[in-house]
Design a protein around this motif. Sequence first.
Motif, PDB file in Angstrom:
ATOM      1  N   TYR A 106       0.904  -1.289  -0.009  1.00 46.43           N
ATOM      2  CA  TYR A 106       0.086  -0.141  -0.002  1.00 46.43           C
ATOM      3  C   TYR A 106       0.938   1.191   0.086  1.00 46.43           C
ATOM      4  O   TYR A 106       0.502   2.052  -0.698  1.00 46.43           O
ATOM      5  CB  TYR A 106      -1.019  -0.033   1.231  1.00 46.43           C
ATOM      6  N   ASN A 107       2.163   1.206   0.786  1.00 47.97           N
ATOM      7  CA  ASN A 107       2.924   2.449   0.516  1.00 47.97           C
ATOM      8  C   ASN A 107       3.299   2.623  -0.752  1.00 47.97           C
ATOM      9  O   ASN A 107       3.428   3.896  -1.183  1.00 47.97           O
ATOM     10  CB  ASN A 107       3.827   2.102   1.833  1.00 47.97           C
ATOM     11  N   SER A 110       0.508   4.141  -2.847  1.00 43.42           N
ATOM     12  CA  SER A 110       0.044   5.512  -2.400  1.00 43.42           C
ATOM     13  C   SER A 110       0.691   6.548  -3.252  1.00 43.42           C
ATOM     14  O   SER A 110       0.081   7.611  -3.372  1.00 43.42           O
ATOM     15  CB  SER A 110       0.338   5.520  -0.947  1.00 43.42           C
ATOM     16  N   LYS A 117      -2.944   5.457   1.093  1.00 49.44           N
ATOM     17  CA  LYS A 117      -2.115   6.006   2.457  1.00 49.44           C
ATOM     18  C   LYS A 117      -3.236   5.774   3.815  1.00 49.44           C
ATOM     19  O   LYS A 117      -2.796   5.321   4.650  1.00 49.44           O
ATOM     20  CB  LYS A 117      -1.537   7.243   2.268  1.00 49.44           C
TER      21      LYS A 117
END
Length: 195
Positions: A106-107, A110, A117
Motif C-alpha cells: 500500500y505504501n 500510495s 495511504k
Amino acid sequence: MNDVEKLQKYSAEVQAQIKVAQKDEVTEYHIYKALARMVKDQGNRQVLNEIANEELEHYRFWMRYGDEVDPLWWKVNMYILLTRVLGLVFGLKLLERSEIQAGKRYNALSRFIPEVKQIAEEENSNEKKLLNMINDRRAKGFGTWIISINLVVISTIAASTGWLTFSGNPMNAGFAGTMAAASVALADFMNTLLL
C-alpha cells in the motif's frame, strides 16, 4: 477522469499490485468471517466481525479500480485448518504477518493513488487494536503446552530405556514408550482444555 480511466494509465506492474491487493482484501474478509463463526466467545466473534467488515470496505475501495475477483479459497481453508489445530491466536498472528506485507504494498501504491495511504493507516491502527482485544484460552496455556511436549519426549525415552533394560525385547520397549507418550499427550490435552 473516472477511476477506471485512471487505472488504464497506470503501468502493468501497478495494475498487478492493485489486483493482488483486491484479492487479498476479499480473501481476508472471508477468513475473518469464517473465524468469527468458529469462535464461541461472543466478544471475540464481535471483534472478528468488525475486522471482516473493515476488510470488506477495503475490498470495495479496490473495486473502483478493477473487476470483481474471487477470494483465494485455498488460503481461506488453510487458515481455518491452522486455527482449528493450533488455536485462534496462531491464526491471527499469521494474518497479522500478511497485513505487514499489505502495508508495504500500500505504501508503494500510495504514490499513484493517494487514498491508499489512509487505508494503510487504517489497517495498521485498527488491526492492532482489534487483534489485541482477542482473548484465547489456549494462548495462555501455550507455555504449558511446550513444557508438556518436552515431558512427552522425556517420558517416551525413559519408558523405552527402562523396558529395554529390564525386558531385553525392543518391541516391549517401543510399546511402553508409545503408551507413555500417549498418556502424557492426553494429560496435556486435558490441561489445555481446562485453562
